[in-house]
Design a protein around this motif. Structure first.
Motif, PDB file in Angstrom:
ATOM      1  N   SER A  86      -6.230  -3.977  -5.121  1.00 49.33           N
ATOM      2  CA  SER A  86      -5.249  -4.584  -6.023  1.00 49.33           C
ATOM      3  C   SER A  86      -4.364  -3.551  -6.723  1.00 49.33           C
ATOM      4  O   SER A  86      -3.328  -3.905  -7.287  1.00 49.33           O
ATOM      5  N   ALA A  87      -4.741  -2.262  -6.686  1.00 42.82           N
ATOM      6  CA  ALA A  87      -4.034  -1.230  -7.450  1.00 42.82           C
ATOM      7  C   ALA A  87      -2.542  -1.133  -7.140  1.00 42.82           C
ATOM      8  O   ALA A  87      -1.739  -0.977  -8.063  1.00 42.82           O
ATOM      9  N   PRO A  88      -2.107  -1.192  -5.873  1.00 44.40           N
ATOM     10  CA  PRO A  88      -0.665  -1.071  -5.622  1.00 44.40           C
ATOM     11  C   PRO A  88       0.172  -2.113  -6.363  1.00 44.40           C
ATOM     12  O   PRO A  88       1.339  -1.857  -6.668  1.00 44.40           O
ATOM     13  N   GLY A  89      -0.420  -3.280  -6.655  1.00 42.37           N
ATOM     14  CA  GLY A  89       0.314  -4.304  -7.396  1.00 42.37           C
ATOM     15  C   GLY A  89       0.639  -3.912  -8.813  1.00 42.37           C
ATOM     16  O   GLY A  89       1.495  -4.538  -9.448  1.00 42.37           O
ATOM     17  N   THR A  90      -0.012  -2.866  -9.340  1.00 39.52           N
ATOM     18  CA  THR A  90       0.276  -2.412 -10.704  1.00 39.52           C
ATOM     19  C   THR A  90       1.371  -1.346 -10.738  1.00 39.52           C
ATOM     20  O   THR A  90       1.778  -0.924 -11.820  1.00 39.52           O
ATOM     21  N   LEU A  91       1.831  -0.920  -9.573  1.00 40.46           N
ATOM     22  CA  LEU A  91       2.801   0.175  -9.495  1.00 40.46           C
ATOM     23  C   LEU A  91       4.238  -0.332  -9.445  1.00 40.46           C
ATOM     24  O   LEU A  91       4.498  -1.455  -8.975  1.00 40.46           O
ATOM     25  N   PRO A  92       5.203   0.485  -9.893  1.00 38.77           N
ATOM     26  CA  PRO A  92       6.610   0.167  -9.634  1.00 38.77           C
ATOM     27  C   PRO A  92       6.836   0.083  -8.124  1.00 38.77           C
ATOM     28  O   PRO A  92       6.115   0.705  -7.331  1.00 38.77           O
ATOM     29  N   GLU A  93       7.819  -0.662  -7.719  1.00 41.10           N
ATOM     30  CA  GLU A  93       8.054  -0.919  -6.303  1.00 41.10           C
ATOM     31  C   GLU A  93       8.224   0.367  -5.497  1.00 41.10           C
ATOM     32  O   GLU A  93       7.693   0.495  -4.389  1.00 41.10           O
ATOM     33  N   ALA A  94       8.945   1.349  -6.050  1.00 38.30           N
ATOM     34  CA  ALA A  94       9.183   2.596  -5.316  1.00 38.30           C
ATOM     35  C   ALA A  94       7.877   3.341  -5.072  1.00 38.30           C
ATOM     36  O   ALA A  94       7.629   3.846  -3.970  1.00 38.30           O
ATOM     37  N   ASP A  95       7.012   3.406  -6.094  1.00 40.93           N
ATOM     38  CA  ASP A  95       5.725   4.088  -5.924  1.00 40.93           C
ATOM     39  C   ASP A  95       4.822   3.336  -4.953  1.00 40.93           C
ATOM     40  O   ASP A  95       4.079   3.947  -4.169  1.00 40.93           O
ATOM     41  N   ARG A  96       4.886   2.021  -5.003  1.00 41.79           N
ATOM     42  CA  ARG A  96       4.072   1.218  -4.085  1.00 41.79           C
ATOM     43  C   ARG A  96       4.486   1.478  -2.639  1.00 41.79           C
ATOM     44  O   ARG A  96       3.628   1.625  -1.750  1.00 41.79           O
ATOM     45  N   ALA A  97       5.773   1.592  -2.406  1.00 42.06           N
ATOM     46  CA  ALA A  97       6.261   1.878  -1.048  1.00 42.06           C
ATOM     47  C   ALA A  97       5.801   3.259  -0.580  1.00 42.06           C
ATOM     48  O   ALA A  97       5.412   3.434   0.579  1.00 42.06           O
ATOM     49  N   VAL A  98       5.838   4.236  -1.476  1.00 36.92           N
ATOM     50  CA  VAL A  98       5.381   5.588  -1.126  1.00 36.92           C
ATOM     51  C   VAL A  98       3.896   5.577  -0.790  1.00 36.92           C
ATOM     52  O   VAL A  98       3.455   6.188   0.182  1.00 36.92           O
ATOM     53  N   LEU A  99       3.104   4.851  -1.580  1.00 40.26           N
ATOM     54  CA  LEU A  99       1.662   4.800  -1.365  1.00 40.26           C
ATOM     55  C   LEU A  99       1.331   4.155  -0.021  1.00 40.26           C
ATOM     56  O   LEU A  99       0.490   4.664   0.733  1.00 40.26           O
ATOM     57  N   TYR A 100       1.978   3.040   0.280  1.00 38.01           N
ATOM     58  CA  TYR A 100       1.709   2.364   1.550  1.00 38.01           C
ATOM     59  C   TYR A 100       2.180   3.194   2.746  1.00 38.01           C
ATOM     60  O   TYR A 100       1.530   3.230   3.793  1.00 38.01           O
ATOM     61  N   ALA A 101       3.329   3.884   2.609  1.00 38.72           N
ATOM     62  CA  ALA A 101       3.873   4.656   3.728  1.00 38.72           C
ATOM     63  C   ALA A 101       3.084   5.938   3.975  1.00 38.72           C
ATOM     64  O   ALA A 101       3.032   6.422   5.108  1.00 38.72           O
ATOM     65  N   GLY A 102       2.457   6.469   2.922  1.00 44.05           N
ATOM     66  CA  GLY A 102       1.841   7.774   3.044  1.00 44.05           C
ATOM     67  C   GLY A 102       0.328   7.810   3.023  1.00 44.05           C
ATOM     68  O   GLY A 102      -0.251   8.899   3.039  1.00 44.05           O
ATOM     69  N   THR A 103      -0.333   6.628   3.018  1.00 42.90           N
ATOM     70  CA  THR A 103      -1.794   6.604   3.003  1.00 42.90           C
ATOM     71  C   THR A 103      -2.312   5.420   3.813  1.00 42.90           C
ATOM     72  O   THR A 103      -1.588   4.442   4.039  1.00 42.90           O
ATOM     73  N   CYS A 104      -3.575   5.520   4.213  1.00 37.91           N
ATOM     74  CA  CYS A 104      -4.212   4.366   4.866  1.00 37.91           C
ATOM     75  C   CYS A 104      -4.910   3.540   3.780  1.00 37.91           C
ATOM     76  O   CYS A 104      -6.131   3.365   3.798  1.00 37.91           O
ATOM     77  N   TRP A 105      -4.115   3.045   2.837  1.00 39.23           N
ATOM     78  CA  TRP A 105      -4.655   2.317   1.682  1.00 39.23           C
ATOM     79  C   TRP A 105      -5.387   1.056   2.137  1.00 39.23           C
ATOM     80  O   TRP A 105      -4.883   0.303   2.975  1.00 39.23           O
ATOM     81  N   PRO A 106      -6.594   0.809   1.610  1.00 35.87           N
ATOM     82  CA  PRO A 106      -7.348  -0.378   2.054  1.00 35.87           C
ATOM     83  C   PRO A 106      -6.624  -1.670   1.716  1.00 35.87           C
ATOM     84  O   PRO A 106      -6.044  -1.814   0.638  1.00 35.87           O
ATOM     85  N   ALA A 107      -6.656  -2.608   2.667  1.00 38.73           N
ATOM     86  CA  ALA A 107      -5.952  -3.879   2.500  1.00 38.73           C
ATOM     87  C   ALA A 107      -6.911  -5.043   2.242  1.00 38.73           C
ATOM     88  O   ALA A 107      -6.506  -6.067   1.692  1.00 38.73           O
ATOM     89  N   ALA A 108      -8.177  -4.922   2.653  1.00 42.71           N
ATOM     90  CA  ALA A 108      -9.129  -6.026   2.463  1.00 42.71           C
ATOM     91  C   ALA A 108     -10.551  -5.467   2.500  1.00 42.71           C
ATOM     92  O   ALA A 108     -10.828  -4.488   3.192  1.00 42.71           O
ATOM     93  N   ARG A 109     -11.429  -6.124   1.746  1.00 40.61           N
ATOM     94  CA  ARG A 109     -12.851  -5.760   1.766  1.00 40.61           C
ATOM     95  C   ARG A 109     -13.569  -6.653   2.768  1.00 40.61           C
ATOM     96  O   ARG A 109     -13.353  -7.865   2.817  1.00 40.61           O
ATOM     97  N   ILE A 110     -14.446  -6.034   3.572  1.00 40.56           N
ATOM     98  CA  ILE A 110     -15.220  -6.781   4.572  1.00 40.56           C
ATOM     99  C   ILE A 110     -16.615  -7.045   3.992  1.00 40.56           C
ATOM    100  O   ILE A 110     -17.248  -6.133   3.450  1.00 40.56           O
TER     101      ILE A 110
END
Length: 379
Positions: A86-110
């Motif tokens: 849920s952390a990317p949802g707390t970021l400004p849009e520009a930072d969220r885009a950088v985080l998603y583009a530059g990391t294998c950020w987890p998208a779901a818990r199994i």
């Protein structure tokens, strides 16, 4: 504007399996998924690496991976993963885009019955981070680890990669520190800054951070990493934001200089970047400050690498001395026999002229001439 900070309760819907993650990476998936929801899994692309027993591609969703954990994970890992997702949802849009583009950020818990943290769903690193590496007559297409930036341009060209030059090294380190600054603003400790946990794209001059699903808020166990030990984090204590600052500075120093040992410190101290002296100052404070809490932040290093000033938020820290340079290996010497000076051959002793038959006849002729002269004189 208040900077984002990841805390408990940051997103009340973090564990709501019915709420799809606002993820721009091509698949709208719920934040929690049962093992059966994943569909068929392909053969592992990695096994028994760190906390994961296997990383397996999702056959029904190209470009996505299931990272499956060892069964001895901490009971709180499920909640921690939900906070990360849920952390990317707390970021400004520009930072969220950088985080998603530059990391294998987890998208779901199994999850599955009896185990709320079987693993997590992560994106595969983009293809731009693969390249053909030549080694003699052989070549291998693989992900290029940032390890290569800690080598000389000549070594990099030697495996068929374009040499980064100063500009390429600077661009990659800018992106690396930009990601580190976002993690720091979220209050997350990564700890794993090292050669093996980031990929480098020579063409795009960018980096991609992996194993970010291991991030923890505020502190985490400090796992021993050869050549990356923080001298001010005693063994047995936790890693925190100050440990992260040291290891980030060490990684950037090695990548900027192309040096893998203490020479990186000395190269930074020599201020080779005359047009950006702030970079040298920030790195030296990160690496040599005697007070760990006076180490500059990732954001300060990111600003310096982007051409901005180094504005210290605390008094200038006292620094330790530069580490000793590694000893140069001795120059190989030839065997003792080969080192003996070459002696000139001794001159052969002079010999008396030999008297052969021809010399005897000359002597007889001379005596005959003398006798004839004497007889002529008596007459």
């Amino acid at each position: 504007m208040t900077e984002p900070h990841l805390v408990d309760g940051a997103d009340d819907n973090a564990g709501d399996g019915d709420a799809p993650a606002a993820d721009p990476r091509g698949w709208l998936l719920p934040r929690t998924m049962g093992v059966s929801d994943l569909g068929p899994l392909a053969a592992p692309i990695s096994e028994h690496n760190g906390q994961a027993v296997a990383v397996r591609p999702l056959m029904d969703h190209p470009g996505w991976l299931a990272k499956l954990y060892r069964p001895d994970q901490h009971p709180e890992d499920a909640h921690r993963l939900d906070l990360l997702i849920s952390a990317p949802g707390t970021l400004p849009e520009a930072d969220r885009a950088v985080l998603y583009a530059g990391t294998c950020w987890p998208a779901a818990r199994i999850h599955e019955a009896g185990n709320p943290a079987v693993g997590c769903v992560i994106p595969m690193a983009p293809e731009q981070y693969r390249a053909e590496l030549r080694r003699g007559e052989f070549s291998d297409r693989r992900f290029v680890e940032i390890d290569w930036l800690a080598k000389s341009d000549e070594s990099i060209r030697g495996v068929g990669l374009p040499s980064p030059g100063f500009a390429g090294r600077l661009a990659a380190c800018r992106r690396l520190t930009e990601l580190a600054a976002i993690l720091e603003r979220l209050g997350l400790v990564y700890s794993d800054w090292s050669f093996s946990n980031a990929f480098w794209s020579p063409d795009q001059r960018s980096v991609y951070l992996i194993d970010v699903d291991g991030c923890q808020p505020k502190k985490m166990p400090d796992l021993h990493q050869p050549n990356w030990a923080d001298p001010l984090t005693p063994p047995g204590t936790d890693a925190d934001e100050y440990t992260d600052r040291y290891r980030l500075g060490l990684l950037v120093a090695k990548c900027m200089t192309g040096q893998r040992d203490a020479r990186a410190f000395h190269t930074v101290a020599a201020s080779l970047w005359q047009n950006q002296p702030a970079v040298s100052e920030v790195l030296l404070d990160m690496l040599l400050a005697t007070d760990r809490e006076r180490r500059p932040s990732a954001a300060q290093l990111s600003q310096a690498l982007s051409g901005g000033p180094y504005l210290r938020t605390v008094p200038r820290p006292t620094r330790t001395a530069l580490p000793a340079l590694p000893r140069q290996p001795p120059v190989p010497q030839p065997p003792a026999e080969a080192r003996k000076p070459v002696q000139k051959p001794e001159s052969a002793p002079s010999k008396a002229p030999e008297t052969g038959p021809q010399a005897g006849w000359i002597l007889v002729l001379v005596i005959a001439v003398i006798l004839l002269f004497v007889i002529a004189s008596n007459h």
